[in-house]
Design an enzyme around this catalytic site. Structure first.
Site, PDB file in Angstrom:
ATOM      1  N   CYS A   1      16.607 -12.013   8.103  1.00 19.10           N
ATOM      2  CA  CYS A   1      16.464 -12.019   9.569  1.00 19.10           C
ATOM      3  C   CYS A   1      17.651 -11.419  10.322  1.00 19.10           C
ATOM      4  CB  CYS A   1      16.152 -13.420  10.083  1.00 19.10           C
ATOM      5  SG  CYS A   1      17.401 -14.659   9.806  1.00 19.10           S
ATOM      6  N   MET A   2      18.866 -11.532   9.788  1.00 14.95           N
ATOM      7  CA  MET A   2      20.014 -11.123  10.597  1.00 14.95           C
ATOM      8  C   MET A   2      20.906 -10.054   9.978  1.00 14.95           C
ATOM      9  SD  MET A   2      19.516 -12.615  13.273  1.00 14.95           S
ATOM     10  CE  MET A   2      20.928 -11.870  14.063  1.00 14.95           C
TER      11      MET A   2
ATOM     12  N   MET B   1      14.297 -10.009  15.769  1.00 12.71           N
ATOM     13  CA  MET B   1      13.704  -9.453  14.548  1.00 12.71           C
ATOM     14  C   MET B   1      13.032  -8.093  14.730  1.00 12.71           C
ATOM     15  SD  MET B   1      14.720 -11.697  12.735  1.00 12.71           S
ATOM     16  CE  MET B   1      15.423 -13.245  13.189  1.00 12.71           C
TER      17      MET B   1
ATOM     18  N   LYS C   1       9.390 -28.284  20.167  1.00 12.85           N
ATOM     19  CA  LYS C   1       9.751 -28.423  18.749  1.00 12.85           C
ATOM     20  C   LYS C   1      10.947 -29.356  18.603  1.00 12.85           C
ATOM     21  CE  LYS C   1      10.380 -24.005  17.653  1.00 12.85           C
ATOM     22  NZ  LYS C   1       9.933 -23.189  18.781  1.00 12.85           N
TER      23      LYS C   1
ATOM     24  N   GLY D   1      17.862 -15.872  14.412  1.00 16.78           N
ATOM     25  CA  GLY D   1      16.620 -16.586  14.143  1.00 16.78           C
ATOM     26  C   GLY D   1      16.840 -18.059  13.871  1.00 16.78           C
ATOM     27  N   GLN D   2      17.747 -18.364  12.957  1.00 16.17           N
ATOM     28  CA  GLN D   2      17.860 -19.732  12.446  1.00 16.17           C
ATOM     29  C   GLN D   2      19.041 -20.483  13.081  1.00 16.17           C
ATOM     30  OE1 GLN D   2      16.753 -20.137   8.146  1.00 16.17           O
ATOM     31  NE2 GLN D   2      17.413 -18.018   8.117  1.00 16.17           N
TER      32      GLN D   2
HETATM   33  S1  SF4 Z   1      17.157 -24.913  19.415  1.00 13.46           S
HETATM   34 FE1  SF4 Z   1      15.330 -23.668  19.681  1.00 13.46          FE
HETATM   35  S2  SF4 Z   1      13.679 -24.893  18.842  1.00 13.46           S
HETATM   36 FE2  SF4 Z   1      15.380 -26.279  19.229  1.00 13.46          FE
HETATM   37  S3  SF4 Z   1      15.028 -27.103  21.282  1.00 13.46           S
HETATM   38 FE3  SF4 Z   1      16.364 -25.318  21.487  1.00 13.46          FE
HETATM   39  S4  SF4 Z   1      14.962 -23.628  21.890  1.00 13.46           S
HETATM   40 FE4  SF4 Z   1      13.722 -25.304  21.048  1.00 13.46          FE
END
Ligand code: SF4
Length: 750
Positions: free
Chosen positions: A167-168, A335, A78, A372-373
């Site tokens: 989420c948190m 979560m 990602k 999460g974010q």
């Molecule tokens: S912050 Fe999360 S989504 Fe981005 S490279 Fe690192 S592990 Fe992957």
């Protein structure tokens, strides 16, 4: 000039391959053809990996891991595949106003005047409680700090919320009730020293892949390292576990109490530690004795917990033993623990195990919630971007905190409204009831992400509700309900700070210009505030660096102190962990320990000092078992749970634009246990109807050994199969975080 597709894929594939074989991505000198590499942070998960953005011809064409940040150059797919998102055809590049039902391009002046006019009209007719801001753990720290200041100080409105509530919030509640202050005391470095990992309610391998890689490396480096994964699903995380413990969803509180029971029974607790540094407290917030705690735990023998959870008593004993007997135990959760109607209690019970055994505040020994974010911690939690908070851990309900902030913000005494605002579910309920009439959103997609979303979409669709969104992509579900859309500069198109799970603030530098008329959200917020009538002195900022300097000053008198993180220093370094009181301070690895935490004087008489509590002692809470809000029954006999998959981020508005990621998971599906599928005659690929008390939908089946019998799982990234139409918006009475993880569902073959 963009990099060619072939070139890009080659580089990405190389990055992925290097990641897979465990070597950092390194630049071969002179071989990359970039004009420059610009330092930043990944746009996605709370791991907060450092990145370098390759710029050629004014375009961001490549991303690789920053070898100097905690991720040591590694990225998951990602993170490595960001560039196509920046240049997606769905980017909003001009301000839009809905005219005759259609979002229509207008000038900035028209869009800002129109939005400010709508807010001013509501403020005049209904007062400040009828307007609201809804932000995000993906906005910059400076953006959330500024929005919160505009609403709380400028408009006297505490209806400031954000998706981190979803989420948190339970992790925040857990830290605050146990230790008196939010945020973890440990860091990612604990992973390298832990000898036992207790992973509960976290699919780390898919949701925090680079941290999972670090955990797997630790395991590979020492065969004695043990991994326990407690999860009703046998996820990829569970596949490297020495012990995977599947349990009946919603019974985690009983299991955690039973572990504490066994630890005390076997005298594996650490009385020197808990006798000196811990208070025991019941749910009435009364101090009780260790003996009272033992009596309370008598209801949670491993056998009793087995009857509730389905986990054999011997397995509970084994987990407790491993947890307590290892030389360094690190708990990790996310979560699965937080999105519960007793998420705060579940957090407390994890902390209990560490306080009981003294496995805290030493390398490798720590409770550690995964965020999460990418900026839920640094942006929303730290700056006070929730309806009950003020910056740096201050609370709206505390008169002294309001007075302190009024002084720092140059407000007349009594300006800040003493009543906390509406939490997220209450805010959208109020919108549905016509009590909140104007809503400004930043960088979030609630029409997709809210639980029981049909109800909240209806609220957003009310004709008498004004909705303005600052959003980069026109295909986000929430835009269907927007009256005005303001185009922000996205990710590395502007400068600002993200703060990840380990209290690390890292700077995203500006690498490229935003497209069309898109502008940094800080400037949008300043212009909007002035037109709304906010005192210009409150928003006298030209850019995010100026906001950062004010935020440093506001946090300086508190234990969050990061005064030493000047913008100049952050440009040079790849992330620093707070507390960091001066420019020479290297940042803090372990909190609450004398000699490590700069908030504790070097001559303090106690080695551990939980300074968030009046007597410096943390709390072991007596929290009873409580099941889910909606347990399965004869009508709806299965449990539905939702979550992420490795290649998609949240509501898919970004990752679905990357062909490689879209191909990997093109649409949502329902995952079923093989035993259940067999009973119902369901095969892989069959259409399966899921029906809850809220709605029904059809998904393709994936039959596997991942879910335990009686459980089904659906990922939530797919806008065309909005699983949140089926989820429940019951919430934790303490944290107000909804119980996404459990609701009752009927399953049938179509
Ligand atoms: S912050 Fe999360 S989504 Fe981005 S490279 Fe690192 S592990 Fe992957």
């Amino acid at each position: 000039m963009a990099v060619s597709r072939r070139e890009f894929l080659k580089a990405s594939a190389a990055a992925t391959a290097l990641m897979a074989i465990g070597a950092p991505v390194v630049k071969a000198a002179g071989s990359d053809g970039m004009d420059r590499w610009v330092k930043g942070v990944c746009r996605f998960c709370g791991t907060g990996c450092g990145v370098l953005v390759g710029v050629r011809g004014g375009k961001a064409v490549m991303v690789k891991g920053d070898p100097n940040n905690h991720n040591a150059g590694f990225l998951c797919l990602k993170g490595a595949l960001m560039p196509p998102i920046i240049y997606a055809k769905e980017r909003v590049t001009k301000p839009l106003i809905r005219k005759n039902g259609k979002l229509t391009p207008v000038s900035w002046d028209e869009a800002l005047d129109y939005t400010a006019g709508k807010f001013k009209a509501v403020l005049k007719s209904d007062g400040p409680n009828a307007v609201a801001f809804y932000g995000s753990g993906q906005a910059l720290t400076e953006e959330t700090y500024l929005a919160s200041k505009i609403f709380k100080a400028g408009l006297r409105c505490n209806n400031v919320e954000g998706n981190p509530r979803l989420c948190m919030a339970s992790a925040v509640g857990g830290y605050v009730t146990t230790f008196g202050k939010d945020e973890p005391m440990g860091s990612y470095e604990d992973i390298d020293a832990a000898t036992c990992f207790f992973i509960i309610g976290s699919n780390t391998s898919e949701c925090h892949p680079i941290l999972f890689k670090r955990i797997a490396s630790r395991k590979q480096s020492d065969k004695n390292v043990k991994i326990i994964v407690v999860d009703p699903r046998k996820t990829n995380t569970a596949r490297i576990a020495d012990l995977h413990v599947s349990f009946k969803p919603g019974t985690d509180l009983a299991i955690l109490n039973a572990m504490a029971y066994h630890i005390i029974q076997e005298e594996l607790d650490n009385p020197r530690f808990h006798g000196r540094y811990v208070n025991f407290m019941n749910n009435k917030k009364e101090k009780v004795s260790f003996e009272d705690y033992q009596k309370f735990l008598a209801d949670y023998t491993p056998e009793k917990a087995e009857a509730l959870s389905g986990v054999p008593a011997a397995t509970i004993r084994k987990m407790a033993q491993w947890f307590a007997e290892s030389s360094a135990t690190m708990s990790l959760w996310c979560m699965g623990i937080n999105q519960r109607i007793r998420g705060v209690w579940a957090n407390n019970l994890i902390h209990n195990l560490h306080l009981l055994t003294g496995k805290i505040g030493k390398p490798g020994s720590t409770p550690f919630s995964l965020t999460g974010q990418p900026n839920a911690c640094g942006g929303v939690r730290d700056t006070g971007g929730l309806s009950h908070l003020l910056p740096a851990g201050r609370l709206i309900k505390k008169a002294e905190h309001r007075a302190e902030m009024e002084k720092l913000w140059g407000l007349a005494p009594g300006t800040i409204n003493p009543k906390p605002g509406l939490h997220t579910v209450a805010l959208y309920n109020a919108l549905g009831q016509g009590k909140v009439k104007a809503l400004l959103m930043l960088c979030t997609n609630p029409a997709h992400s809210l639980p029981n979303v049909n109800k909240h979409q209806a609220a957003l669709a009310r004709k008498d509700t004004f909705v303005c969104v600052i959003e980069a992509f026109r295909d986000a579900e929430t835009l269907k309900f927007a009256d005005v859309v303001l185009p922000p500069a996205f990710w590395c198109e502007r400068e600002g700070v993200y703060g990840c799970s380990e209290r690390r603030y890292s700077l995203i530098s500006k690498a490229i210009d935003p497209p069309g008329q898109a502008r940094p959200s800080v400037n949008i917020l300043v212009d909007l505030a002035k037109r709304m009538g906010v005192d210009p002195k409150l928003v006298n900022f030209k850019n995010s660096a100026e906001v950062w300097d004010e935020w440093r000053a506001v946090a300086r008198p508190t234990p969050y102190n990061f005064w030493g993180m000047t913008r100049e220093r952050m440009r040079k370094e790849s992330g620093i962990r707070w507390p960091c009181p001066d420019e020479k301070h290297p940042g803090t690895n372990i909190r609450y320990v004398r000699g490590e935490d700069p908030n504790i004087p070097k001559d303090h008489p106690r080695k551990y000092h939980f300074y968030g509590k009046p007597d410096g002692r943390a709390v072991i809470w007596l929290r009873p078992y409580k099941g889910a809000a909606e347990e399965p029954d004869a009508q709806y006999p299965f449990v539905l749970t939702t979550g992420r998959v490795i290649d998609h981020w949240h509501t898919g508005t970004m990752t679905m634009k990357v062909p490689e990621l879209r191909k990997s998971f093109p649409k949502a599906y329902v995952e079923l246990a093989a035993a259940d599928a067999k009973k119902m005659g369901i095969n892989n690929g069959d259409n399966v109807k899921l029906e809850t008390r809220r709605d029904k939908m059809v998904f393709q089946a994936r039959v596997s050994d991942v879910c335990r019998p009686g459980l089904v799982f659906v990922p939530f990234f797919d806008v065309h199969l909005l699983i949140n139409k089926l989820t429940l918006d019951a919430f934790d009475p303490g944290s107000k975080q909804p119980e996404y993880k459990i609701c009752a569902v009927r399953v049938s073959k179509v």
